[in-house]
Design a protein around this motif. Structure first.
Motif, PDB file in Angstrom:
ATOM      1  N   GLN A  44      32.854  42.356  39.578  1.00 14.89           N
ATOM      2  CA  GLN A  44      32.757  42.643  38.148  1.00 14.89           C
ATOM      3  C   GLN A  44      33.863  43.601  37.717  1.00 14.89           C
ATOM      4  OE1 GLN A  44      28.917  43.950  36.776  1.00 14.89           O
ATOM      5  NE2 GLN A  44      29.613  44.273  34.678  1.00 14.89           N
ATOM      6  N   THR A  87      37.057  41.300  37.669  1.00 17.44           N
ATOM      7  CA  THR A  87      37.129  40.171  36.735  1.00 17.44           C
ATOM      8  C   THR A  87      36.391  40.379  35.415  1.00 17.44           C
ATOM      9  OG1 THR A  87      35.142  39.090  37.604  1.00 17.44           O
ATOM     10  CG2 THR A  87      37.230  38.638  38.725  1.00 17.44           C
ATOM     11  N   ILE A 110      35.760  30.544  38.999  1.00 16.55           N
ATOM     12  CA  ILE A 110      36.517  31.794  38.970  1.00 16.55           C
ATOM     13  C   ILE A 110      37.887  31.660  39.643  1.00 16.55           C
ATOM     14  CG2 ILE A 110      35.507  32.681  41.117  1.00 16.55           C
ATOM     15  CD1 ILE A 110      35.501  35.463  39.804  1.00 16.55           C
ATOM     16  N   VAL A 141      42.893  34.501  40.252  1.00 12.25           N
ATOM     17  CA  VAL A 141      41.488  34.535  39.859  1.00 12.25           C
ATOM     18  C   VAL A 141      41.424  34.729  38.349  1.00 12.25           C
ATOM     19  CG1 VAL A 141      39.332  35.803  40.113  1.00 12.25           C
ATOM     20  CG2 VAL A 141      40.829  35.514  42.077  1.00 12.25           C
ATOM     21  N   ASN A 197      39.673  36.171  34.918  1.00 10.39           N
ATOM     22  CA  ASN A 197      38.729  37.193  34.475  1.00 10.39           C
ATOM     23  C   ASN A 197      37.906  36.649  33.313  1.00 10.39           C
ATOM     24  OD1 ASN A 197      40.355  37.326  32.182  1.00 10.39           O
ATOM     25  ND2 ASN A 197      41.256  39.300  32.704  1.00 10.39           N
ATOM     26  N   ASP A 198      37.009  37.472  32.784  1.00 15.33           N
ATOM     27  CA  ASP A 198      36.095  36.989  31.739  1.00 15.33           C
ATOM     28  C   ASP A 198      36.788  36.705  30.418  1.00 15.33           C
ATOM     29  OD1 ASP A 198      36.694  39.628  31.310  1.00 15.33           O
ATOM     30  OD2 ASP A 198      34.671  40.205  30.693  1.00 15.33           O
ATOM     31  N   GLU A 205      44.699  35.268  34.071  1.00 11.48           N
ATOM     32  CA  GLU A 205      44.855  35.150  35.515  1.00 11.48           C
ATOM     33  C   GLU A 205      45.159  36.502  36.147  1.00 11.48           C
ATOM     34  OE1 GLU A 205      47.931  32.294  35.972  1.00 11.48           O
ATOM     35  OE2 GLU A 205      46.600  30.563  35.817  1.00 11.48           O
ATOM     36  N   ILE A 206      44.551  36.762  37.282  1.00  5.71           N
ATOM     37  CA  ILE A 206      44.780  37.981  38.044  1.00  5.71           C
ATOM     38  C   ILE A 206      45.270  37.577  39.428  1.00  5.71           C
ATOM     39  CG2 ILE A 206      43.759  40.097  38.965  1.00  5.71           C
ATOM     40  CD1 ILE A 206      41.514  39.736  36.880  1.00  5.71           C
ATOM     41  N   ASP A 239      43.192  43.274  44.035  1.00  2.38           N
ATOM     42  CA  ASP A 239      44.106  43.056  42.918  1.00  2.38           C
ATOM     43  C   ASP A 239      45.500  43.562  43.268  1.00  2.38           C
ATOM     44  OD1 ASP A 239      45.409  42.753  40.532  1.00  2.38           O
ATOM     45  OD2 ASP A 239      44.071  44.020  39.351  1.00  2.38           O
TER      46      ASP A 239
END
Length: 244
Positions: free
Chosen positions: A28, A31, A46, A87, A89-90, A94-95, A135
């Motif tokens: 959490q 993301t 995700i 990945v 996020n909400d 993109e991460i 990250d």
């Protein structure tokens, strides 16, 4: 559960059908998705097969992240691997993460040396995969900025300091002196720069370089009103005093 909740990294556990069964608070934090939003979802929710840099869909078999999971599931390769992945996020952004994939197998029926009495290997049943995510998007941005700053710094040095003197300073790692006809002289000491960079992180390095360039700007502004700077050595000064 205590271990999962105590780590800073995001941890996702998905079953053999890639359905998310467990997430820790780090997910959490990474993301923005809560556990309720992710539990029961397919892993592609995700970690999608598509990317903003790729227009067309990529098949599950060809996408490196899922390809590595398939290799772990088949137990033909290593039970763990490490790679970069993107990945969501909400907010749909993109991460970039560094992901460690660890396969978990049922070894309860394992015979000695993983073999039956007939000498045949026992097929280990794949249960789930643990995905540990860290990250690295900020780190990558800082490294990119650091690389650009180094390029600018190199260009500045080449502009301010004659090439033979600059090369001599780098080779000998000793201070170099020279006279310039320009209005401003900036003395730069290049001693142990590479060793120093190796001991600090990108963020600290960027802050230090910012201070250096800020100081250079202040010197430039302070001396901008002077048209010329005259250099006189002690000999000429003495001759002047003698004449007077």
């Amino acid at each position: 559960d205590i271990l999962l909740n105590s780590v800073d990294e995001g941890v996702i556990i998905a079953d053999k059908n890639l359905i998310i069964q467990l997430v820790n608070p780090g997910v959490q934090k990474l993301t923005g998705f809560t556990a309720d939003q992710l539990l029961g979802q397919n892993l592609q929710y995700i970690i999608p097969l598509t990317s903003k840099q790729v227009e067309s869909n990529v098949s599950l078999e060809k996408y490196q992240f899922y390809q590595k999971i398939n290799e772990i599931m088949s137990s033909n390769g290593n039970r763990s691997t490490e790679l970069n992945a993107k990945v969501l996020n909400d907010k749909g952004h993109e991460i970039l993460v560094r992901a460690i994939l660890i396969g978990i197998f049922d070894d309860k029926n394992k015979k000695k040396d993983n073999k039956t009495d007939k000498g045949q290997e026992v097929k280990k049943e794949f249960i789930c995969v643990s995905i540990i995510m860290n990250d690295i998007s900020i780190e990558k941005q800082l490294k990119k900025k650091l690389k650009e700053t180094r390029r600018q710094n190199e260009a500045l040095l080449n502009f301010l300091i004659p090439q033979p003197i600059l090369e001599n300073i780098r080779e000998t790692k000793k201070p170099g002196f020279y006279f310039s006809n320009q209005a401003i002289i900036i003395k730069i000491k290049l001693c142990g720069l590479d060793e120093y960079i190796g001991t600090i992180g990108p963020k600290t390095m960027m802050a230090n370089l910012k201070n250096i360039f800020t100081t250079i700007d202040q010197i430039s502004q302070k001396n901008s009103s002077f048209d010329h700077i005259l250099f006189k050595n002690e000999e000429k000064e003495e001759e002047k005093n003698t004449t007077e």
